[in-house]
Design a protein around this motif. Structure first.
Motif, PDB file in Angstrom:
ATOM      1  N   UNK A  60       5.577  -1.841 -16.850  1.00 18.15           N
ATOM      2  CA  UNK A  60       5.998  -1.347 -15.526  1.00 18.15           C
ATOM      3  C   UNK A  60       4.303  -1.075 -15.239  1.00 18.15           C
ATOM      4  N   UNK A  61       3.613  -0.439 -16.051  1.00 16.93           N
ATOM      5  CA  UNK A  61       2.301   0.093 -15.460  1.00 16.93           C
ATOM      6  C   UNK A  61       1.319  -0.910 -15.119  1.00 16.93           C
ATOM      7  N   UNK A  62       1.476  -2.270 -15.932  1.00 18.52           N
ATOM      8  CA  UNK A  62       0.651  -3.189 -15.652  1.00 18.52           C
ATOM      9  C   UNK A  62       0.937  -3.874 -14.235  1.00 18.52           C
ATOM     10  N   UNK A  63       2.369  -3.951 -13.972  1.00 16.72           N
ATOM     11  CA  UNK A  63       2.762  -4.582 -12.751  1.00 16.72           C
ATOM     12  C   UNK A  63       2.521  -3.486 -11.737  1.00 16.72           C
ATOM     13  N   UNK A  64       2.419  -2.287 -11.820  1.00 13.70           N
ATOM     14  CA  UNK A  64       1.928  -1.260 -10.868  1.00 13.70           C
ATOM     15  C   UNK A  64       0.652  -1.234 -10.590  1.00 13.70           C
ATOM     16  N   UNK A  65      -0.281  -1.532 -11.511  1.00 14.41           N
ATOM     17  CA  UNK A  65      -1.707  -1.693 -11.460  1.00 14.41           C
ATOM     18  C   UNK A  65      -1.934  -2.942 -10.472  1.00 14.41           C
ATOM     19  N   UNK A  66      -1.263  -4.098 -10.529  1.00 15.57           N
ATOM     20  CA  UNK A  66      -1.568  -5.422 -10.058  1.00 15.57           C
ATOM     21  C   UNK A  66      -1.142  -5.272  -8.640  1.00 15.57           C
ATOM     22  N   UNK A  86       3.466 -14.805 -18.683  1.00 20.32           N
ATOM     23  CA  UNK A  86       3.659 -15.987 -19.369  1.00 20.32           C
ATOM     24  C   UNK A  86       3.807 -15.620 -21.064  1.00 20.32           C
ATOM     25  N   UNK A  87       4.566 -15.993 -21.807  1.00 16.22           N
ATOM     26  CA  UNK A  87       4.860 -15.820 -23.305  1.00 16.22           C
ATOM     27  C   UNK A  87       4.578 -14.265 -23.602  1.00 16.22           C
ATOM     28  N   UNK A  88       4.792 -13.415 -22.916  1.00 18.86           N
ATOM     29  CA  UNK A  88       4.923 -12.105 -23.429  1.00 18.86           C
ATOM     30  C   UNK A  88       5.749 -11.095 -22.418  1.00 18.86           C
ATOM     31  N   UNK A  89       6.135 -10.157 -22.627  1.00 19.54           N
ATOM     32  CA  UNK A  89       6.667  -9.151 -21.744  1.00 19.54           C
ATOM     33  C   UNK A  89       5.763  -8.170 -21.263  1.00 19.54           C
ATOM     34  N   UNK A  90       5.565  -8.043 -19.849  1.00 16.94           N
ATOM     35  CA  UNK A  90       4.641  -7.225 -19.066  1.00 16.94           C
ATOM     36  C   UNK A  90       5.354  -5.857 -19.100  1.00 16.94           C
ATOM     37  N   UNK A 113      -8.028  -8.653   5.112  1.00 15.68           N
ATOM     38  CA  UNK A 113      -7.283  -9.617   6.035  1.00 15.68           C
ATOM     39  C   UNK A 113      -5.849  -9.432   5.959  1.00 15.68           C
ATOM     40  N   UNK A 114      -5.395  -9.101   7.083  1.00 17.33           N
ATOM     41  CA  UNK A 114      -3.902  -8.669   7.159  1.00 17.33           C
ATOM     42  C   UNK A 114      -2.664  -9.708   7.299  1.00 17.33           C
ATOM     43  N   UNK A 115      -3.111 -11.081   7.371  1.00 20.13           N
ATOM     44  CA  UNK A 115      -2.002 -12.041   7.455  1.00 20.13           C
ATOM     45  C   UNK A 115      -1.816 -12.515   6.234  1.00 20.13           C
ATOM     46  N   UNK A 116      -2.090 -11.927   4.912  1.00 23.02           N
ATOM     47  CA  UNK A 116      -1.611 -12.696   3.758  1.00 23.02           C
ATOM     48  C   UNK A 116      -0.030 -12.548   3.789  1.00 23.02           C
ATOM     49  N   UNK A 117       0.608 -13.694   3.361  1.00 19.08           N
ATOM     50  CA  UNK A 117       2.017 -13.936   3.290  1.00 19.08           C
ATOM     51  C   UNK A 117       2.645 -13.371   2.040  1.00 19.08           C
ATOM     52  N   UNK A 118       2.089 -13.852   0.894  1.00 25.79           N
ATOM     53  CA  UNK A 118       2.376 -13.403  -0.457  1.00 25.79           C
ATOM     54  C   UNK A 118       1.446 -13.857  -1.626  1.00 25.79           C
ATOM     55  N   UNK A 119       1.307 -13.164  -2.842  1.00 21.06           N
ATOM     56  CA  UNK A 119       0.650 -13.565  -3.963  1.00 21.06           C
ATOM     57  C   UNK A 119       1.310 -13.879  -5.095  1.00 21.06           C
ATOM     58  N   UNK A 120       0.907 -14.762  -5.612  1.00 22.75           N
ATOM     59  CA  UNK A 120       1.662 -15.015  -7.169  1.00 22.75           C
ATOM     60  C   UNK A 120       0.530 -14.464  -8.280  1.00 22.75           C
ATOM     61  N   UNK A 121       1.002 -13.656  -9.191  1.00 19.64           N
ATOM     62  CA  UNK A 121       0.070 -13.390 -10.151  1.00 19.64           C
ATOM     63  C   UNK A 121       0.511 -13.835 -11.333  1.00 19.64           C
ATOM     64  N   UNK A 122      -0.395 -14.575 -12.109  1.00 18.53           N
ATOM     65  CA  UNK A 122       0.009 -15.274 -13.566  1.00 18.53           C
ATOM     66  C   UNK A 122      -0.876 -14.616 -14.482  1.00 18.53           C
ATOM     67  N   UNK A 123       0.016 -13.818 -15.576  1.00 12.99           N
ATOM     68  CA  UNK A 123      -0.755 -13.367 -16.720  1.00 12.99           C
ATOM     69  C   UNK A 123      -0.474 -14.328 -17.934  1.00 12.99           C
ATOM     70  N   UNK A 124      -1.543 -14.412 -18.475  1.00  6.77           N
ATOM     71  CA  UNK A 124      -1.366 -15.250 -19.797  1.00  6.77           C
ATOM     72  C   UNK A 124      -2.161 -14.594 -20.801  1.00  6.77           C
ATOM     73  N   UNK A 125      -1.731 -14.976 -21.913  1.00  5.67           N
ATOM     74  CA  UNK A 125      -2.418 -14.681 -23.291  1.00  5.67           C
ATOM     75  C   UNK A 125      -2.663 -15.920 -23.898  1.00  5.67           C
TER      76      UNK A 125
END
Length: 100
Positions: free
Chosen positions: A14-20, A8-12, A31-43
């Motif tokens: 690839x290194x940080x995306x890889x870490x996430x 949000x409001x900045x460019x991320x 827990x192996x039944x996780x469908x998906x995750x949304x990660x929001x990075x904000x400054x």
């Protein structure tokens, strides 16, 4: 697990995306039944040094887990969020075992 990273409001970079992605993949062993995750990075625009905010919304069948952490770096916030999610996932798994 599918991980969507939203900056949000900045460019991320690839290194940080890889870490996430790497850190979120480690959560599947709890827990192996996780469908998906949304990660929001904000400054946040504050004079405070701890202005990096990470919000993780994790979808599991029957529930959504939401964790929000604020730290000096994104890596630190992601790590703290992942630790919190580990506890939630372990608790969820134990709860599911008792119902079977």
């Amino acid at each position: 697990m599918k991980v969507n990273v939203h900056a949000v409001n900045f460019a991320v970079d690839g290194k940080l995306v890889g870490f996430v992605q790497e850190r979120m993949d480690k959560l599947e062993k709890y827990y192996d039944k996780v469908v998906c995750s949304d990660v929001y990075l904000k400054v946040e625009k504050t004079s405070d040094k701890e202005n990096k905010v990470v919000e993780i919304k994790m979808n599991v069948p029957g529930d959504d887990f939401m964790v929000k952490k604020q730290c000096k770096t994104f890596e630190e916030a992601i790590e703290l969020s992942a630790v919190s999610l580990e506890r939630l996932l372990v608790k969820r798994k134990e709860k599911m075992r008792t119902h079977i």
